[in-house]
Design an enzyme around this catalytic site. Structure first.
Site, PDB file in Angstrom:
ATOM      1  N   ALA A 110       7.779 -73.136  55.625  1.00 44.95           N
ATOM      2  CA  ALA A 110       8.430 -72.623  54.418  1.00 44.95           C
ATOM      3  C   ALA A 110       8.250 -71.115  54.282  1.00 44.95           C
ATOM      4  O   ALA A 110       9.160 -70.410  53.836  1.00 44.95           O
ATOM      5  CB  ALA A 110       7.882 -73.339  53.183  1.00 44.95           C
ATOM      6  N   ASP A 168       8.033 -68.930  56.699  1.00 47.22           N
ATOM      7  CA  ASP A 168       8.932 -68.261  57.640  1.00 47.22           C
ATOM      8  C   ASP A 168      10.368 -68.271  57.110  1.00 47.22           C
ATOM      9  O   ASP A 168      11.101 -67.285  57.248  1.00 47.22           O
ATOM     10  CB  ASP A 168       8.885 -68.957  59.003  1.00 47.22           C
TER      11      ASP A 168
END
Length: 322
Positions: free
Chosen positions: A254, A256
């Site tokens: 999440a 990234d």
């Protein structure tokens, strides 16, 4: 959401093969596994490509089946992988993940990997024409001395291309290395992304104002507060945008996704609040899947939310599609 940018983004770092149990129960009892891939920088590159941004992943993999799978997956997502070195002597890294909404235990098998042998010479494989941003993370600095030298070379000032740095604190990587270098690297970047919890773990401060005092160098500082939201500090101002309510399936990846959404909107010249909303929407797509990079949310969801008033945004509740 699509962004038409004049330049592309180079994402530089490690990507590994990932094994996830394909059946319920404890991992030690699993006999069937799903093979995926995972790497902070290639995750960002894939999300950027989905947003219409030209992205390139530069890294290293082994000349083995896992390395081929990594290249197939990343290039298949529309990312340029021509700058990836295929190492004939060292293997592709591997990690094993147990998917859990509360946090996924992970076991890494990366010592002596192809990615850990990267050094400043990796920059020779980077075409610098039309590059709007180089994206790196603190993970690379922990892999080896040569990888730390690579990040220092990327962040050496003066430079013609801006650099974004995601702290990406992984304590297991630093047990025999000195994490104090992370402050040096972060302060040399142009855009820094860090979770308030991980910043507190590394530097002892997680409050945005205190982090800004600790890191005066970056033009933009983005502080993530988990499910509560995120704050941008830029030009002497602070902008907070609450996160979305999401029925979390599994949280890995999440951060990234958030980084990719934020950076795409940042490069497009969007105002801080809108950049954060794009980041939150991409993070939600990752939270709704067991893989590091899941399916994108449909435009029917993202477009109305991006322009919604604060009450509608706060009332939104995203659930996994069945």
């Amino acid at each position: 959401m699509r962004f038409d940018l004049p330049g592309g983004v180079v994402c530089l770092g490690e990507t590994m093969a990932v094994l996830v149990p394909a059946e319920p129960g404890p991992a030690r009892a699993a006999r069937t596994w799903t093979r995926a891939i995972g790497g902070a920088e290639s995750n960002v590159a894939i999300h950027l490509a989905r947003l219409g941004v030209r992205s390139r992943w530069v890294g290293a993999v082994g000349d083995d089946a896992f390395g081929g799978a990594v290249l197939d997956a990343v290039s298949g997502a529309g990312v340029d992988v021509t700058g990836v070195r295929v190492d004939p002597d060292r293997p592709t890294g591997l990690y094993v993940k147990e998917a859990d909404a509360a946090g996924s235990p992970v076991r890494y098998y990366r010592r002596g990997s192809a990615a850990s042998a990267m050094g400043p010479d990796a920059l020779d494989r980077m075409a610098w024409d039309d590059v709007a941003l180089v994206h790196v993370s603190g993970i690379t600095a922990a892999l080896s001395d040569s990888c730390l030298d690579l990040l220092r070379a990327v962040l050496r000032r003066p430079r013609a291309t801006p650099v974004s740095f995601d702290l990406n604190w992984r304590p297991a990587l630093w047990h025999d290395r000195d994490p104090s270098v992370l402050r040096e690297l972060a302060d040399a970047a142009d855009v820094v992304l860090a979770g308030s919890d991980e910043a507190h773990a590394v530097w002892g401060v997680g409050d945005p104002a205190e982090l800004r005092a600790l890191l005066p160098g970056p033009t933009t500082l983005v502080v993530k507060h988990g499910a509560q939201g995120a704050t941008v500090l830029e030009g002497g101002t602070s902008t907070f945008q609450p996160g979305l309510r999401v029925d979390v399936v599994e949280p890995v990846g999440a951060g990234d996704a958030f980084a990719a959404g934020y950076l795409a909107a940042h490069l497009a010249g969007e105002p801080p609040a809108r950049r954060l909303r794009v980041g939150h929407l991409l993070a939600a797509s990752a939270l709704l899947t067991r893989e590091d990079v899941g399916e994108s949310l449909p435009p029917a969801v993202t477009v109305p939310l991006l322009d919604a008033d604060s009450r509608t945004w706060a009332a939104a509740h995203l659930r996994r599609r069945r």
